[in-house]
Design an enzyme around this catalytic site. Sequence first.
Site, short mmCIF file in Angstrom:
data_model
loop_
_atom_site.label_atom_id
_atom_site.label_comp_id
_atom_site.label_asym_id
_atom_site.label_seq_id
_atom_site.Cartn_x
_atom_site.Cartn_y
_atom_site.Cartn_z
N CYS A 103 -30.12 29.81 -25.57
CA CYS A 103 -30.78 28.90 -26.49
C CYS A 103 -30.12 28.99 -27.87
CB CYS A 103 -32.28 29.18 -26.54
SG CYS A 103 -33.24 27.80 -27.19
N HIS A 207 -33.73 28.62 -20.96
CA HIS A 207 -34.13 30.04 -20.91
C HIS A 207 -34.09 30.54 -19.47
CE1 HIS A 207 -35.32 30.99 -25.06
NE2 HIS A 207 -35.48 29.67 -25.15
N GLU A 209 -33.98 33.49 -18.32
CA GLU A 209 -34.76 34.70 -18.08
C GLU A 209 -36.15 34.38 -17.56
OE1 GLU A 209 -35.84 33.49 -22.28
OE2 GLU A 209 -34.05 33.44 -21.02
#
Length: 230
Positions: A103, A207, A209
């Site tokens: 990001c 994102h 993750e």
Amino acid sequence: MRPVILVTPDYEEERYFLKRAYADAVAAAGGLPVVVPYAADVEALLGIAGGVVVTGGAFDIAPESYGEARRDGCGPQKDERTRFEWALLEGALSRGLPLLGICGGMQLLNVVRGGSLFQDIGAEIAGAGPHEQKTPRHELAHPIRTAAGSRLARLVAAGGPAAVNTTHHQAVKAVGQGLAATVWAEDGVIEAIEDPAARYLVGVQWHPELLGETAPWNRALFAELVDAAR
């Protein structure tokens, strides 16, 4: 032995913080995540590092750093954090360390390499779709298309839906030196950059993750970072 992966935190007032999904994704991939304070000696940190993850946050990079005046729509800055991450990125790049920018981390990577940013997508990109989802961030928000032959094209093809989450109002405009845009949203916004000459140098606007279950190919972004760090 697990390679050390430096992970950059955010801060509020007198407190560092890191959303646990970043560290958990690195650990699940076989790395040893180490959260790094801004006051630490960058050279010493890089001396123990196998790789680096530069995370996102709710702030913008100073447009003066890529040769532009600030315009309406550009948000707040965290200059101390940006200075530290800039130095960390420069050091990691000079050493050829495996690197993943997420990001805002992707945006800073692009600027460090001499690229520029759209200060506000809605104000500067005609016809742009929404890039700040209202749904939970582990859910997919929009589809993507990938450049044939790129690392991201290979990963997406191997493991799930070609879609990502989204929570950003800035985006890469001019791509930095040695980097290539390899993923785009339907509206043309750049969603990923790579250095094809590097061992592992990737920036993603979403994102990953948070998408290990929703779009499992995102786990490979961390697994390949850790493998390169070994």
